[in-house]
Design an enzyme around this catalytic site. Sequence first.
Site, PDB file in Angstrom:
ATOM      1  N   ARG A 135       0.832  -1.206   0.000  1.00 14.80           N
ATOM      2  CA  ARG A 135       0.000   0.000   0.000  1.00 14.80           C
ATOM      3  C   ARG A 135       0.869   1.259   0.000  1.00 14.80           C
ATOM      4  O   ARG A 135       0.503   2.279  -0.569  1.00 14.80           O
ATOM      5  CB  ARG A 135      -0.940  -0.004   1.201  1.00 14.80           C
ATOM      6  CG  ARG A 135      -2.015   1.077   1.130  1.00 14.80           C
ATOM      7  CD  ARG A 135      -3.029   0.939   2.245  1.00 14.80           C
ATOM      8  NE  ARG A 135      -3.992  -0.127   1.972  1.00 14.80           N
ATOM      9  CZ  ARG A 135      -4.274  -1.119   2.795  1.00 14.80           C
ATOM     10  NH1 ARG A 135      -3.665  -1.203   3.951  1.00 14.80           N
ATOM     11  NH2 ARG A 135      -5.168  -2.023   2.465  1.00 14.80           N
ATOM     12  N   GLY A 136       2.037   1.177   0.635  1.00 18.00           N
ATOM     13  CA  GLY A 136       2.933   2.325   0.667  1.00 18.00           C
ATOM     14  C   GLY A 136       3.408   2.714  -0.717  1.00 18.00           C
ATOM     15  O   GLY A 136       3.350   3.885  -1.105  1.00 18.00           O
TER      16      GLY A 136
END
Length: 333
Positions: A272-273
């Site tokens: 997700r980063g």
Amino acid sequence: MARFPFSAIVGQDEMKLALLIAAVDPAIGGVMVFGDRGTGKSTAARALAALLPPIMVMEGCRFGCSPDDPRACPGPCEATAAVRRSVPFVDLPLGATEDRVLGSLDLERALRTGEKVFEPGLLARAHRGFLYIDEINLLEDHLVDLLLDVAASGENVVEREGLSVRHRARFVLIGSGNPEEGELRPQLLDRFGLSVEVRTPRAITDRVEIMRRCAAHDADPAGFGAAWAAEDEKILQQIARGQKRLSKMDVPDAVLVDAAELCSATGVDGLRGELTLMRAARAYAALKGAKQVRREHLLAVAPLALRHRLRRDVLDESGSTARIERAIAEQFA
């Protein structure tokens, strides 16, 4: 009362940048603003919503549907024409129930007529606008989780009391809070797109200017707004141009490698980063008028996209922002 102009807010550049990026690409996943009380968190969010041009909606529609996509309305919609409406800005109170947030059966109508009709909730009201939650760290976790799910999917699904309703709920979720009053669980915080830390201004000149502008706004809101209208218009045009450029914004493979290396160096779990970092860099580059994303765009938004995703390191007491800056210096010196 007239809203405080967005361009007249003194300092807090990182918070304003995060809000502008979210306005260019609402799919980034919202903005979490942690910081001291009275630092303009809600003022900035409201000012941005008031700055944006009115949207077209179907008259009489309780779901804020666009005339360009009438089939998306779950109905019954009694719209006969398109009308202009201000961009929604909805406050979600801490004591809100799940029914009030999602929507529920209109009990009064059901008792009066025997007919089952869906009463839209706060998510329907916030469609195509902003949903603001002050002191989000004090909101019940299951409600925060629910809100993040809807913000990510852009759709609210209600299955209860014999009702089955599905409606669009696309909004920019903005949460704010004071860390001294409790923190969000890391699993929930990770799902916000961007994170901002705001602090009380230290410079005396900034504090004096804030007092001057607030006094001028209180004395003559309309006149103060008119004085800053040209600056607000520049920001509005910047957002509009950014939104048009976004779909054509190219991200070279070299920048994708930079994003992966930075996330690996900072120990960010999951993907997700990287995905949020890439999207934020695209939106920032579009906002800046660039033709493609460059490393400088990626590094400029890295603290916003990653600081709330770092694992705590008992051997490193430095803050998450300092750790990101150190990783940037080591990786891209």
